[in-house]
Design an enzyme around this catalytic site. Sequence first.
Site: not given
Ligand SMILES: Nc1nc2c(c(=O)[nH]1)N[C@H]1C(S)=C(S)[C@@H](COP(=O)(O)OP(=O)(O)OC[C@H]3O[C@@H](n4cnc5c(=O)[nH]c(N)nc54)[C@H](O)[C@@H]3O)O[C@H]1N2
Ligand SMILES: Nc1nc2c(c(=O)[nH]1)N[C@H]1C(S)=C(S)[C@@H](COP(=O)(O)OP(=O)(O)OC[C@H]3O[C@@H](n4cnc5c(=O)[nH]c(N)nc54)[C@H](O)[C@@H]3O)O[C@H]1N2
Ligand SMILES: [Mo]
Length: 756
Positions: A107, A109
């Site tokens: 998994y 991005w």
């Molecule tokens: N506590 C907590 N944990 C969370 C979340 C949260 O809200 N709270 N959010 C979750 C969510 S929504 C998501 S989507 C995940 C994201 O989790 P990930 O998608 O695993 O996070 P990234 O940091 O985007 O990791 C991408 C990695 O790919 C590498 N990479 C980039 N380009 C390439 C390429 O071309 N080739 C190769 N081989 N590698 C590459 C980058 O260097 C990086 O290390 O985290 C989740 N974890």
């Molecule tokens: N710059 C930047 N943008 C991103 C990403 C990133 O890593 N960096 N990640 C991308 C990815 S993979 C995803 S999946 C999306 C995720 O999008 P989300 O999952 O919506 O992102 P979060 O920032 O975790 O949450 C948004 C807000 O929800 C509020 N929140 C959290 N828990 C609760 C709750 O129980 N109740 C209420 N009312 N509010 C709550 C928090 O204050 C938080 O700032 O964002 C995307 N956008």
């Molecule tokens: Mo995500």
Amino acid sequence: MSFTSLHWGAYRPQVVDGKLDAMVPVEWDSDPSPIGASIPGAITSPTRIMRPAVRRSYLAEPGSHPERRGQEPFVEVSWEVALDLVARELKRVKTEHGNQAIFGGSYGWGSAGRFHHAQSQLHRFLNLFGGYVFSMDSYSLGAGRVLMPHIVGNMDWLLAAHTSWQNLAQHCELFVAFGGLPAKNAQTSPGGASEHLLSRALENMSEAGVQFVNVSPLREDLVGPTNNQWLSVRPGSDTALMMALAYVLVSEGLHNEDFIRRYTVGYERFRQYLLGHVDGQPKDPLWAQTLTDIPAPQIIDLARRMARQRTMINIAYSLQRAVHGEQPFWMTVTLAALLGQIGLPGGGFGLGYGCMNNTGSGRKAFSGPRFSQGVNPVKDFIPVARVTDMLLNPGAPFDYNGKRMHYPDIRLVYWAGGNIFHHHQDLNRLLEAWKRPQTLIVHEQFWTAQAKYSDIVLPATTALERNDIGSSASDRFMIAMQQAIKPVGESRDDYWILAQVAERLGFGESFTEGRDAEAWLRFTYDESRGRAQEQGIELPDYDTFWRDGLFEITYPDTDTVLLKAFREDPEANPLPTPSGRIEIFCERIASFGYADCPGHPVWLDKPVAQYPLQLLSNQPKTRLHSQYDHGAYSRSSKIRQREPLTLNTADAHARGIVDGDVVKVFNERGAFLAGAIVSDGIRQGVVQIATGAWFDPLVNGERNSLDKHGNPNMITADVGSSSLSQGCSAQTASVDIVKWDQALPPVTAFEPPSMT
Ligand SMILES: Nc1nc2c(c(=O)[nH]1)N[C@H]1C(S)=C(S)[C@@H](COP(=O)(O)OP(=O)(O)OC[C@H]3O[C@@H](n4cnc5c(=O)[nH]c(N)nc54)[C@H](O)[C@@H]3O)O[C@H]1N2
Ligand SMILES: Nc1nc2c(c(=O)[nH]1)N[C@H]1C(S)=C(S)[C@@H](COP(=O)(O)OP(=O)(O)OC[C@H]3O[C@@H](n4cnc5c(=O)[nH]c(N)nc54)[C@H](O)[C@@H]3O)O[C@H]1N2
Ligand SMILES: [Mo]
């Protein structure tokens, strides 16, 4: 000058003497993301992986001393040696244990670009090798992706069909945003965000007089609009708040009976529950007040305003990234159904406006060229966030979406394009699980923890070091991502690496089909032209596209209204649910018999909090997840090298913490250090830290070691959202905080491991 596309925007890379000097945002983007500024310094920094490397004991004897992962030095080897080793191990595991012992869930991005998408590359490779155990759903929308097809329709379809910002500016009067509309998140969209839409959309709506309500523990989750009320809700309690809003509508007769009758099923069952006829507890505003901390009169007032006005109810993904994460999504749909504005201009519900840039663009979901992954002969899979459970408990049963399944027995883990030490919960538990497989292979660009804790590390190029096509569903432009600099060190494209291994394993020809990367770009582009045409989009020929450097897509219709066709004629345009309608009560979910996700939305008590503060670990403003945490922009936000953590003034005062202090955040699962920001913009009892600070344990490989840098997943809980979805429930976590008054250990997360 050429272009490139990153998940957070389109840029023109400026190259001086073969070195990347700057990333200049494209001129048409009025709100570009500053994250691009991190790349020039980071891409050639000492954190870059320069050569293939193998963990020392592993090189001496493959499979040996897995407990030393993350602790012992690496040995740099030639590509020949590394590729031979990867091929030999894959073959051995396949022969001894079968393909179902290979986990290629992988998994993450990765980078933008349709061809060099690391996960797709790996999946194609493993499919042709005979298959692999895969992972379902996402960390983003674990609960949502499983729930929504049962009650309305699948998430991808819904996201692509969201009512457009343009339509909202014209018709919406009240926008109620659970989790806000965080500007930080709308910086990104998977695959690219070549023009940022949110700030202008909010401006237009605000000028048109739209009133906003930001229901969130954080004030900054919604900033900009003039008329903007902040309801500082207790995290995890939104379902109760929505139920009380529904209660007011029903008890005051403000709900739309006609809509419910014509477009939904199961309302009566839910009504019995809502009014307290089932459990003796009416879900009224006084009940909700104790759970949410929102005063009952405010709830009543909001419900009446919602009924009076054209109302859009939006919910951020984060609310479902929690224990019982289905409930707030289901209640959002139910509440919108009671208002009866679904399918009308400016009204209804939204699932994640503000989470990604492209949601609300109103454009068709044309996502450009595709690189075929083929078919996976192995049928075993896990819900993505159950990875630690799988590694720790091979053979153990688990529930998922109505099925009873068993965890496969994994011997080899292959990862490309993700960072599990960023994304997974309860890293101490993961560290234990990570010792189980015999072999861990990774392709990475940088020395992330995922790389440091692997056996075989293969250096991958970044998007700037190869040609690709940038294209994201509904984006305004398709971008010719023309290589800007030479590959750094000995790094190679994921495609090249996998083609070399495939060659060694005897399926090189079927993996490449005789094409090099350039030929694939042309081939997949040409193939996409037909699909584009079906959507009413005319793409130019490949040479024209490549010469121009980009193509502006003319989309047929941008005034989209979600579920408009269904509303106009539900018989002719039924929903893809069993009943064809919105399922307020869902027979199918009920038939699964899950106590933690019954047949209609319910309020379920959360696990009892052991610690006084609720921890929000939300998405970072200064990077994408963990990507470019070592870059200048992310580093500029740190406090004494640590990730910033925001806490309420009263909570800080009670603990003798002031702005700029380093604090220790802890619970029964572990602890991390962070830099304090004291603020009134966060509700009392809640602390917030962004995800993505690179894992940096005080002692490598040791359980309960302190993370020095601020990785919240040190202490989040690794439990499924429910038996239905088994999604990530990172937002359900309680902690306490103390001021750190010992000597400050230096942050070493960005240092490469030692080499021998
Ligand atoms: N506590 C907590 N944990 C969370 C979340 C949260 O809200 N709270 N959010 C979750 C969510 S929504 C998501 S989507 C995940 C994201 O989790 P990930 O998608 O695993 O996070 P990234 O940091 O985007 O990791 C991408 C990695 O790919 C590498 N990479 C980039 N380009 C390439 C390429 O071309 N080739 C190769 N081989 N590698 C590459 C980058 O260097 C990086 O290390 O985290 C989740 N974890
Ligand atoms: N710059 C930047 N943008 C991103 C990403 C990133 O890593 N960096 N990640 C991308 C990815 S993979 C995803 S999946 C999306 C995720 O999008 P989300 O999952 O919506 O992102 P979060 O920032 O975790 O949450 C948004 C807000 O929800 C509020 N929140 C959290 N828990 C609760 C709750 O129980 N109740 C209420 N009312 N509010 C709550 C928090 O204050 C938080 O700032 O964002 C995307 N956008
Ligand atoms: Mo995500």
